[in-house]
Design an enzyme around this catalytic site. Sequence first.
Site, PDB file in Angstrom:
ATOM      1  N   GLU A 152      -9.596 -10.706  -7.557  1.00 21.72           N
ATOM      2  CA  GLU A 152      -8.642  -9.605  -7.394  1.00 21.72           C
ATOM      3  C   GLU A 152      -7.466  -9.723  -8.372  1.00 21.72           C
ATOM      4  O   GLU A 152      -6.963  -8.715  -8.878  1.00 21.72           O
ATOM      5  CB  GLU A 152      -8.149  -9.561  -5.940  1.00 21.72           C
ATOM      6  CG  GLU A 152      -9.262  -9.167  -4.967  1.00 21.72           C
ATOM      7  CD  GLU A 152      -8.830  -9.142  -3.512  1.00 21.72           C
ATOM      8  OE1 GLU A 152      -7.680  -9.526  -3.197  1.00 21.72           O
ATOM      9  OE2 GLU A 152      -9.649  -8.715  -2.672  1.00 21.72           O
TER      10      GLU A 152
ATOM     11  N   ASN B 190      -1.874   0.244   6.909  1.00 23.52           N
ATOM     12  CA  ASN B 190      -1.363  -1.031   7.437  1.00 23.52           C
ATOM     13  C   ASN B 190      -0.501  -1.788   6.420  1.00 23.52           C
ATOM     14  O   ASN B 190      -0.321  -2.996   6.518  1.00 23.52           O
ATOM     15  CB  ASN B 190      -2.509  -1.885   7.978  1.00 23.52           C
ATOM     16  CG  ASN B 190      -3.563  -2.181   6.935  1.00 23.52           C
ATOM     17  OD1 ASN B 190      -3.375  -1.883   5.763  1.00 23.52           O
ATOM     18  ND2 ASN B 190      -4.659  -2.781   7.352  1.00 23.52           N
TER      19      ASN B 190
ATOM     20  N   TYR C   9     -12.539  -2.036  -3.780  1.00 21.31           N
ATOM     21  CA  TYR C   9     -13.011  -2.196  -2.396  1.00 21.31           C
ATOM     22  C   TYR C   9     -14.541  -2.171  -2.300  1.00 21.31           C
ATOM     23  O   TYR C   9     -15.082  -1.890  -1.227  1.00 21.31           O
ATOM     24  CB  TYR C   9     -12.417  -1.100  -1.517  1.00 21.31           C
ATOM     25  CG  TYR C   9     -11.066  -1.425  -0.909  1.00 21.31           C
ATOM     26  CD1 TYR C   9     -10.825  -2.649  -0.273  1.00 21.31           C
ATOM     27  CD2 TYR C   9     -10.033  -0.498  -0.920  1.00 21.31           C
ATOM     28  CE1 TYR C   9      -9.593  -2.930   0.309  1.00 21.31           C
ATOM     29  CE2 TYR C   9      -8.797  -0.774  -0.332  1.00 21.31           C
ATOM     30  CZ  TYR C   9      -8.591  -1.999   0.278  1.00 21.31           C
ATOM     31  OH  TYR C   9      -7.383  -2.277   0.861  1.00 21.31           O
TER      32      TYR C   9
ATOM     33  N   HIS D 145      -2.103  -5.434   1.607  1.00 22.78           N
ATOM     34  CA  HIS D 145      -3.411  -6.074   1.396  1.00 22.78           C
ATOM     35  C   HIS D 145      -3.167  -7.514   0.974  1.00 22.78           C
ATOM     36  O   HIS D 145      -2.190  -7.803   0.283  1.00 22.78           O
ATOM     37  CB  HIS D 145      -4.180  -5.359   0.277  1.00 22.78           C
ATOM     38  CG  HIS D 145      -5.364  -6.158  -0.228  1.00 22.78           C
ATOM     39  ND1 HIS D 145      -6.597  -6.101   0.380  1.00 22.78           N
ATOM     40  CD2 HIS D 145      -5.472  -7.078  -1.230  1.00 22.78           C
ATOM     41  CE1 HIS D 145      -7.425  -6.946  -0.251  1.00 22.78           C
ATOM     42  NE2 HIS D 145      -6.767  -7.535  -1.234  1.00 22.78           N
TER      43      HIS D 145
ATOM     44  N   LYS E 190       0.821  -1.221   0.000  1.00 23.22           N
ATOM     45  CA  LYS E 190       0.000   0.000   0.000  1.00 23.22           C
ATOM     46  C   LYS E 190       0.857   1.275   0.000  1.00 23.22           C
ATOM     47  O   LYS E 190       2.075   1.214   0.256  1.00 23.22           O
ATOM     48  CB  LYS E 190      -0.921  -0.030   1.227  1.00 23.22           C
ATOM     49  CG  LYS E 190      -1.994  -1.137   1.188  1.00 23.22           C
ATOM     50  CD  LYS E 190      -2.949  -0.996   2.382  1.00 23.22           C
ATOM     51  CE  LYS E 190      -4.046  -2.055   2.375  1.00 23.22           C
ATOM     52  NZ  LYS E 190      -5.005  -1.864   3.508  1.00 23.22           N
TER      53      LYS E 190
HETATM   54  P1  ADP Z   1      -8.037  -6.679   5.738  1.00 23.01           P
HETATM   55  O1  ADP Z   1      -7.225  -5.708   4.913  1.00 23.01           O
HETATM   56  O2  ADP Z   1      -7.275  -7.194   6.933  1.00 23.01           O
HETATM   57  O3  ADP Z   1      -8.647  -7.780   4.916  1.00 23.01           O
HETATM   58  P2  ADP Z   1     -10.688  -5.479   5.797  1.00 23.01           P
HETATM   59  O4  ADP Z   1     -10.942  -6.204   4.518  1.00 23.01           O
HETATM   60  O5  ADP Z   1     -11.669  -5.631   6.902  1.00 23.01           O
HETATM   61  O6  ADP Z   1      -9.232  -5.830   6.377  1.00 23.01           O
HETATM   62  O7  ADP Z   1     -10.591  -3.924   5.504  1.00 23.01           O
HETATM   63  C1  ADP Z   1      -9.936  -3.451   4.338  1.00 23.01           C
HETATM   64  C2  ADP Z   1      -9.048  -2.302   4.732  1.00 23.01           C
HETATM   65  O8  ADP Z   1      -9.868  -1.247   5.232  1.00 23.01           O
HETATM   66  C3  ADP Z   1      -8.077  -2.605   5.862  1.00 23.01           C
HETATM   67  O9  ADP Z   1      -6.870  -3.188   5.436  1.00 23.01           O
HETATM   68  C4  ADP Z   1      -7.856  -1.248   6.469  1.00 23.01           C
HETATM   69  O10 ADP Z   1      -6.858  -0.543   5.752  1.00 23.01           O
HETATM   70  C5  ADP Z   1      -9.192  -0.564   6.273  1.00 23.01           C
HETATM   71  N1  ADP Z   1      -9.993  -0.651   7.491  1.00 23.01           N
HETATM   72  C6  ADP Z   1     -10.592  -1.744   8.006  1.00 23.01           C
HETATM   73  N2  ADP Z   1     -11.245  -1.466   9.143  1.00 23.01           N
HETATM   74  C7  ADP Z   1     -11.067  -0.120   9.349  1.00 23.01           C
HETATM   75  C8  ADP Z   1     -11.492   0.784  10.361  1.00 23.01           C
HETATM   76  N3  ADP Z   1     -12.240   0.396  11.386  1.00 23.01           N
HETATM   77  N4  ADP Z   1     -11.099   2.071  10.232  1.00 23.01           N
HETATM   78  C9  ADP Z   1     -10.352   2.490   9.196  1.00 23.01           C
HETATM   79  N5  ADP Z   1      -9.907   1.674   8.208  1.00 23.01           N
HETATM   80  C10 ADP Z   1     -10.257   0.388   8.282  1.00 23.01           C
HETATM   81 MG    MG Z   2     -10.062  -7.680   3.387  1.00 19.10          MG
END
Ligand code: ADP
Ligand code: MG
Length: 136
Positions: free
Chosen positions: A129, A115, A52, A118, A12
Site C-alpha cells: 500500500e 469510518n 481495494y 484506513h 477517508k
Molecule cells: P478495515 O478497513 O477495518 O480493514 P475491511 O478491510 O474488511 O475493513 O473493509 C474495507 C472497508 O470496506 C472498510 O473500512 C469499510 O469502509 C468497508 N466495509 C467493510 N465491510 C463492509 C460492509 N459490510 N458494508 C459496507 N462497507 C463495508
Molecule cells: Mg482492511
Amino acid sequence: MSSLEQTLSIIKPDAVERNLIEEIKQEFKKNNFTILKEKKIKLEKQEAEKFYKVHQTKPFYNDLCSYLSSGPIVVMVLESENAVLKNRELMGATDPTKAEEGTLRKKFGISIDKNSVHGSDSLENARIEIDFFFKD
Ligand code: ADP
Ligand code: MG
C-alpha cells in the site's frame, strides 16, 4: 524485541469533508507515530478499484470504491514500533458502533462505510500500500 515498522494510513473522504485532518494527525502524533510522508489527493474510481482489489468479490466493493474516490483523501506513511498493529488498535473496529472507546473510528466514524480511516492490516500489505501511493 523492538521492530520499527511503517504502515499506510488514509484519512477517508468523510473525515476530510468534516475538517478532521489536523485532529486525526494529532491523534497519531499523540500515540507516538511519526508521519514520514503525507499527501492530499483525490483518486479516480479505477485507482480505488485497484487499491481495494482484495475486496473485489464482496457485495460492497462497488460502493466502497465509489466512496473512496468521492472526494479528497489524505494518505500518510506512519512509523513507530509495531506500527501495523498499533495503528489497527488505534483505529478500532471496522464498524464504528462496535469500536472501543478512545479509538479513531469510535470518535470520528459515521457508519461502517464512512469510518474515517484506513490502515494496513499486515506488514506485507503495508509495503504494497505504501508503494501504491508513494512509489516514485
Ligand atoms: P478495515 O478497513 O477495518 O480493514 P475491511 O478491510 O474488511 O475493513 O473493509 C474495507 C472497508 O470496506 C472498510 O473500512 C469499510 O469502509 C468497508 N466495509 C467493510 N465491510 C463492509 C460492509 N459490510 N458494508 C459496507 N462497507 C463495508
Ligand atoms: Mg482492511
